[in-house]
Design a protein around this motif. Structure first.
Motif: not given
Length: 391
Positions: A365-391
């Motif tokens: 579970l700690v590993y899974a939560i760590s993955m969430i934090i890693i991907y959240w950090a990527i999402c947060y950086w994209l949001d700060k840069k106003k980068i929204y990848i639409k399909v």
């Protein structure tokens, strides 16, 4: 009215976060029960994630469909076909990724002869396409009637074409033989021990309805959900209507379960009805606390960030572990005296997460939560840069 509801964005983001949580345990052998799928019939919290995401796809459709209807058939078909093909193709590429594999001490290109054709993104693409066409041409009332017909039709197909006395088992369910004949056994999922695809063609019937219901609820919220301070009575009436609808659907799903079992892996009609009811409960509660009571906090912002790039981060969470799996970190020898290797994520689990005290499920579970934090950090950086990848 074209009011944008922050609660719908939070709902979508929370669903993406839960997808990452349940899809990325440290070890598939050590998972807490609520984070496992039901073995066959029944529902766990994990079994709510995918239908909630499809429901969110329908919610989002309610905000873009008016523009597509104003643009006419040409714009509608161009937009919908392009998006459908892109999502389906990305799903295929994700299934094939990382495109090469280790064979001894060298890399070789992964064969396409056993490439799985269907998958989560492919199902999203098909459901989005058919739901969009149904909503565009049949409007709200016609879409509701069509949804009911699809659910009943799928039930009748299960009854008529399934193995007598064993209609809803892995072997007796009618859709598996059809998926085999159309897609080919080599291109089906084999995680159940036999060729069987939980995102196959036949079980997509009821999944389409999940998007239609999401659209109908999103359209209702958009038109009736004015949460301005001067319209308190209207807001509470809208919330009450959602709770009543959710109760009706949930009870109907449970009642239908007695003759058509709730089952995610063959996506039964009762499963669609039941999970839609639970999704509406969740949406209604979020609207009450976020839009009416003006609740704030880090958790809302945390989930909202995931909702800004939902498809991109889902694809990345599937691709990154596979790509990093090509990096081999020596990890001793196996029983035959041959070298063993770990990927960077595997090393992180074995040497850090797995060392967490207590039962093995804790480290997983700690590993899974760590993955969430890693991907959240990527999402947060994209949001700060106003980068929204639409399909």
């Amino acid at each position: 009215m074209n009011q944008r509801f922050y609660s719908l964005d939070v709902f979508r983001g929370a669903t993406v976060a839960l997808m990452i949580l349940v899809n990325n345990p440290g070890s598939w052998s050590h998972i807490y029960a609520p984070l496992k799928h039901a073995p066959w019939h029944g529902v766990t919290p994990t079994d709510l994630v995918f239908p909630f995401f499809l429901f969110a796809v329908g919610n989002a459709m309610a905000f873009v469909m008016p523009k597509l209807q104003q643009g006419g058939d040409g714009i509608f078909w161009k937009k919908v076909i392009k998006r459908t093909l892109l999502i389906f193709l990305i799903g295929l590429i994700l299934n094939w990724s990382p495109f090469v594999k280790w064979n001894g001490d060298g890399l070789e290109i992964k064969s396409l002869h056993n490439l799985r054709i269907m998958g989560v993104l492919q199902r999203i693409a098909l459901c989005y396409f058919f739901a969009s066409v149904i909503v565009y041409y049949f409007k709200q009332r016609g879409a509701f009637v069509t949804a009911a017909v699809l659910l009943l039709l799928y039930w009748m197909l299960c009854l008529v074409l399934g193995t007598p006395g064993d209609l809803f088992s892995l072997i007796g369910w009618f859709g598996n033989s059809i998926d085999k004949s159309i897609l080919g056994e080599a291109h089906l999922y084999t995680g159940e021990g036999v060729p069987f695809d939980p995102e196959g063609l036949m079980s997509t019937f009821a999944a389409i309805v999940q998007v239609i219901f999401g659209y109908l609820v999103g359209d209702y919220i958009q038109k009736r959900g004015n949460t301005n301070e001067n319209n308190t009575n209207g807001s509470y009436q809208m919330i009450a209507s959602l709770f009543v609808t959710a109760t009706i659907l949930t009870v109907t799903g449970l009642a239908w379960d007695m003759v058509f079992p709730i089952n995610k892996k063959i996506w039964t009609s009762s499963y669609t009805i039941y999970t839609t009811g639970l999704a509406i409960y969740t949406i209604a509660a979020m609207i009450y606390f976020i839009e009416i009571k003006k609740a704030k906090g880090f958790l809302l912002k945390f989930f909202d960030v995931f909702g800004k790039n939902p498809l991109f981060i889902f694809v990345l969470s599937g691709f990154l572990p596979r790509a990093l799996g090509l990096i081999r970190i020596p990890n001793g020898l196996n029983d035959e005296g041959l070298p063993k290797y770990l990927s960077p994520f595997g090393w992180f689990y074995e040497n850090i997460c797995k060392q967490v005290p207590g039962i093995p499920e804790n480290g997983s579970l700690v590993y899974a939560i760590s993955m969430i934090i890693i991907y959240w950090a990527i999402c947060y950086w994209l949001d700060k840069k106003k980068i929204y990848i639409k399909v």
